[in-house]
Design a protein around this motif. Structure first.
Motif, PDB file in Angstrom:
ATOM      1  N   ALA A   1     -38.801  36.065   0.402  1.00 63.08           N
ATOM      2  CA  ALA A   1     -37.811  36.830   1.175  1.00 63.08           C
ATOM      3  C   ALA A   1     -37.306  35.956   2.313  1.00 63.08           C
ATOM      4  N   GLY A   2     -36.146  36.312   2.844  1.00 62.24           N
ATOM      5  CA  GLY A   2     -35.606  35.647   4.026  1.00 62.24           C
ATOM      6  C   GLY A   2     -34.584  34.583   3.718  1.00 62.24           C
TER       7      GLY A   2
ATOM      8  N   TRP B   1     -47.689  47.840  -5.878  1.00 69.73           N
ATOM      9  CA  TRP B   1     -47.314  48.681  -4.750  1.00 69.73           C
ATOM     10  C   TRP B   1     -45.803  48.912  -4.757  1.00 69.73           C
ATOM     11  N   LEU B   2     -45.061  47.832  -4.983  1.00 65.16           N
ATOM     12  CA  LEU B   2     -43.598  47.958  -4.972  1.00 65.16           C
ATOM     13  C   LEU B   2     -43.162  48.923  -6.066  1.00 65.16           C
TER      14      LEU B   2
ATOM     15  N   PHE C   1     -37.160  40.052 -10.577  1.00 61.99           N
ATOM     16  CA  PHE C   1     -36.387  41.066  -9.852  1.00 61.99           C
ATOM     17  C   PHE C   1     -35.657  40.354  -8.722  1.00 61.99           C
TER      18      PHE C   1
ATOM     19  N   CYS D   1     -30.008  42.870  -8.928  1.00 61.77           N
ATOM     20  CA  CYS D   1     -29.547  44.058  -8.192  1.00 61.77           C
ATOM     21  C   CYS D   1     -28.092  43.909  -7.731  1.00 61.77           C
TER      22      CYS D   1
ATOM     23  N   LYS E   1     -49.299  43.551  -4.918  1.00 61.45           N
ATOM     24  CA  LYS E   1     -48.160  43.944  -4.097  1.00 61.45           C
ATOM     25  C   LYS E   1     -47.043  44.504  -4.981  1.00 61.45           C
TER      26      LYS E   1
ATOM     27  N   THR F   1     -43.729  35.122   0.518  1.00 61.91           N
ATOM     28  CA  THR F   1     -44.470  36.106   1.314  1.00 61.91           C
ATOM     29  C   THR F   1     -45.765  36.518   0.614  1.00 61.91           C
TER      30      THR F   1
ATOM     31  N   GLY G   1     -33.403  40.963  -5.579  1.00 66.55           N
ATOM     32  CA  GLY G   1     -33.032  42.075  -4.707  1.00 66.55           C
ATOM     33  C   GLY G   1     -31.554  42.124  -4.371  1.00 66.55           C
TER      34      GLY G   1
ATOM     35  N   THR H   1     -43.655  36.685  -4.453  1.00 65.10           N
ATOM     36  CA  THR H   1     -42.545  37.344  -3.742  1.00 65.10           C
ATOM     37  C   THR H   1     -42.001  36.384  -2.699  1.00 65.10           C
TER      38      THR H   1
HETATM   39  C1  LIG Z   1     -39.248  41.686  -0.111  1.00 64.25           C
HETATM   40  C2  LIG Z   1     -39.678  43.091  -0.562  1.00 64.25           C
HETATM   41  C3  LIG Z   1     -39.900  43.061  -2.067  1.00 64.25           C
HETATM   42  C4  LIG Z   1     -40.921  43.583   0.113  1.00 64.25           C
HETATM   43  O1  LIG Z   1     -41.865  42.632   0.131  1.00 64.25           O
HETATM   44  P1  LIG Z   1     -43.215  42.948   0.848  1.00 64.25           P
HETATM   45  O2  LIG Z   1     -43.908  41.669   0.922  1.00 64.25           O
HETATM   46  O3  LIG Z   1     -43.884  44.063   0.183  1.00 64.25           O
HETATM   47  O4  LIG Z   1     -42.735  43.461   2.279  1.00 64.25           O
HETATM   48  P2  LIG Z   1     -43.552  43.831   3.546  1.00 64.25           P
HETATM   49  O5  LIG Z   1     -43.036  45.160   3.916  1.00 64.25           O
HETATM   50  O6  LIG Z   1     -45.015  43.626   3.353  1.00 64.25           O
HETATM   51  O7  LIG Z   1     -43.007  42.769   4.602  1.00 64.25           O
HETATM   52  C5  LIG Z   1     -43.571  41.510   4.736  1.00 64.25           C
HETATM   53  C6  LIG Z   1     -42.721  40.787   5.747  1.00 64.25           C
HETATM   54  O8  LIG Z   1     -41.493  40.433   5.122  1.00 64.25           O
HETATM   55  C7  LIG Z   1     -40.407  41.016   5.846  1.00 64.25           C
HETATM   56  N1  LIG Z   1     -39.417  41.403   4.854  1.00 64.25           N
HETATM   57  C8  LIG Z   1     -39.522  42.366   3.922  1.00 64.25           C
HETATM   58  N2  LIG Z   1     -38.424  42.384   3.172  1.00 64.25           N
HETATM   59  C9  LIG Z   1     -37.617  41.428   3.629  1.00 64.25           C
HETATM   60  C10 LIG Z   1     -36.350  40.966   3.258  1.00 64.25           C
HETATM   61  N3  LIG Z   1     -35.689  41.499   2.221  1.00 64.25           N
HETATM   62  N4  LIG Z   1     -35.827  39.923   3.933  1.00 64.25           N
HETATM   63  C11 LIG Z   1     -36.480  39.371   4.984  1.00 64.25           C
HETATM   64  N5  LIG Z   1     -37.700  39.764   5.373  1.00 64.25           N
HETATM   65  C12 LIG Z   1     -38.258  40.787   4.712  1.00 64.25           C
HETATM   66  C13 LIG Z   1     -40.983  42.171   6.626  1.00 64.25           C
HETATM   67  O9  LIG Z   1     -40.208  42.461   7.745  1.00 64.25           O
HETATM   68  C14 LIG Z   1     -42.340  41.652   6.967  1.00 64.25           C
HETATM   69  O10 LIG Z   1     -42.220  40.778   8.065  1.00 64.25           O
HETATM   70  P3  LIG Z   1     -43.386  40.687   9.183  1.00 64.25           P
HETATM   71  O11 LIG Z   1     -44.624  40.263   8.440  1.00 64.25           O
HETATM   72  O12 LIG Z   1     -42.850  39.669  10.134  1.00 64.25           O
HETATM   73  O13 LIG Z   1     -43.490  42.066   9.745  1.00 64.25           O
HETATM   74  C15 LIG Z   1     -38.668  44.174  -0.157  1.00 64.25           C
HETATM   75  O14 LIG Z   1     -38.594  44.304   1.245  1.00 64.25           O
HETATM   76  C16 LIG Z   1     -37.306  43.942  -0.705  1.00 64.25           C
HETATM   77  O15 LIG Z   1     -36.484  43.225  -0.136  1.00 64.25           O
HETATM   78  N6  LIG Z   1     -37.088  44.593  -1.891  1.00 64.25           N
HETATM   79  C17 LIG Z   1     -35.845  44.557  -2.560  1.00 64.25           C
HETATM   80  C18 LIG Z   1     -35.222  45.966  -2.543  1.00 64.25           C
HETATM   81  C19 LIG Z   1     -33.913  45.987  -3.266  1.00 64.25           C
HETATM   82  O16 LIG Z   1     -33.227  44.999  -3.419  1.00 64.25           O
HETATM   83  N7  LIG Z   1     -33.550  47.161  -3.767  1.00 64.25           N
HETATM   84  C20 LIG Z   1     -32.348  47.342  -4.511  1.00 64.25           C
HETATM   85  C21 LIG Z   1     -32.615  48.238  -5.689  1.00 64.25           C
HETATM   86  S1  LIG Z   1     -31.196  48.361  -6.738  1.00 64.25           S
END
Ligand SMILES: CC(C)(COP(=O)(O)OP(=O)(O)OC[C@H]1O[C@@H](n2cnc3c(N)ncnc32)[C@H](O)[C@@H]1OP(=O)(O)O)[C@@H](O)C(=O)NCCC(=O)NCCS
Length: 257
Positions: free
Chosen positions: A212-213, A231-232, A176, A160, A228, A219, A178, A210
């Motif tokens: 993150a952080g 879902w995404l 993927f 990305c 998941k 996660t 992010g 997955t």
């Molecule tokens: C990580 C990601 C894939 C989602 O993952 P997920 O597991 O479905 O996310 P959830 O909403 O269930 O969150 C799970 C936990 O991770 C945290 N979290 C989600 N995304 C995060 C990120 N990028 N960085 C840090 N923490 C993140 C949430 O706050 C949550 O924390 P909690 O349990 O303390 O409340 C998504 O948030 C993400 O970052 N996607 C990338 C989007 C992107 O880059 N788009 C650009 C398109 S060109």
């Protein structure tokens, strides 16, 4: 309609499969390249058929591709769909149908001369690909990302905007990365793994998981992630759907002939 013969001295005629956000980026890149004449879009969203996006007509459904080709003629195509699995599936289908897949590479991207590139690759504005990288088919290297030396980027991976991949990293197919994420040197990212936006990856990432952080932590593991990730994917599809209905197409729809 004038149908150019294959051996006419002319630019190749290119079709873009997918007219969502990524399709529009690809259109802009192809126009900037001046290498192809853009014939039109194909898209499965029938509500967009025969409308114009940035002056280019949505000619019909991908299933009608061969009939559309008879009428409008095109030599080549770019599959411009953000979803990794769907993009790969369409690319395989087009290749099996004998349609050449070409790369859309923005002139401001910088690609090392000894990097190797597959087909159906999109390299957006400002992306950097350094020495001896290998970039697989149907990869998206999005705006301003960096792929450093000797990294291997597997088929249908999406890096990305602004993400940074250090040297000798391996991203297996369908991964993927992010927006704004960083992967340090020599890391191995498993197939279809998802790296969250802004993550800093300092350990290998298992397939279909997955992380993150900062530093990145798991996660979701493979089993949970297969659900998941669907879902995404559906969330991304839904976001894309909403964006499509709210975004403007060009004002005067062409009447259906
Ligand atoms: C990580 C990601 C894939 C989602 O993952 P997920 O597991 O479905 O996310 P959830 O909403 O269930 O969150 C799970 C936990 O991770 C945290 N979290 C989600 N995304 C995060 C990120 N990028 N960085 C840090 N923490 C993140 C949430 O706050 C949550 O924390 P909690 O349990 O303390 O409340 C998504 O948030 C993400 O970052 N996607 C990338 C989007 C992107 O880059 N788009 C650009 C398109 S060109």
């Amino acid at each position: 309609m004038h149908m150019p013969k294959p051996n006419e001295n002319r630019n190749s005629r290119c079709i873009i499969l997918g007219c969502g956000g990524h399709g529009r980026v690809v259109l802009d890149i192809l126009r900037t390249m001046h290498t192809y004449d853009i014939v039109g879009f194909l898209d499965s969203d029938t509500s967009l058929h025969h409308r114009r996006i940035d002056g280019v007509e949505v000619l019909g459904h991908p299933d009608e591709m061969m009939a559309i080709r008879e009428e409008h003629w095109f030599d080549c195509a770019v599959v411009a769909i953000g979803n990794n699995g769907v993009r790969r599936g369409f690319a395989d289908h087009l290749q099996a149908s004998g349609i050449e897949l070409v790369n859309a590479i923005h002139p401001s991207a910088n690609i090392a001369q000894n990097a190797s590139l597959g087909k159906n690759i999109v390299v957006a504005a400002g992306a950097l690909v350094c020495a001896h990288c290998q970039i697989g088919d149907s990869v998206i290297l999005n705006t301003g990302c960096i792929v450093d030396h000797e990294s291997l980027v597997g088929t249908a991976t999406h890096i990305c905007p602004g993400a940074r991949i250090a040297g000798r990293v391996t991203l297996e197919s369908g991964a993927f990365v992010g927006i704004g994420a960083t992967v340090i040197q020599s890391i191995h990212v498993g197939y279809e793994a998802v790296i969250g936006a802004g993550a800093v990856v300092i350990e290998d990432v298992p397939p279909m998981s997955t992380v993150a952080g900062v530093p990145a932590r798991l996660t979701h593991t493979a089993n949970a992630t297969s659900q998941k990730n669907s879902w995404l994917i559906s969330e991304l599809d839904r976001a894309e759907q909403i964006a499509r209905t709210t975004r403007q197409t060009d004002p005067t729809p062409k009447p259906v002939s």
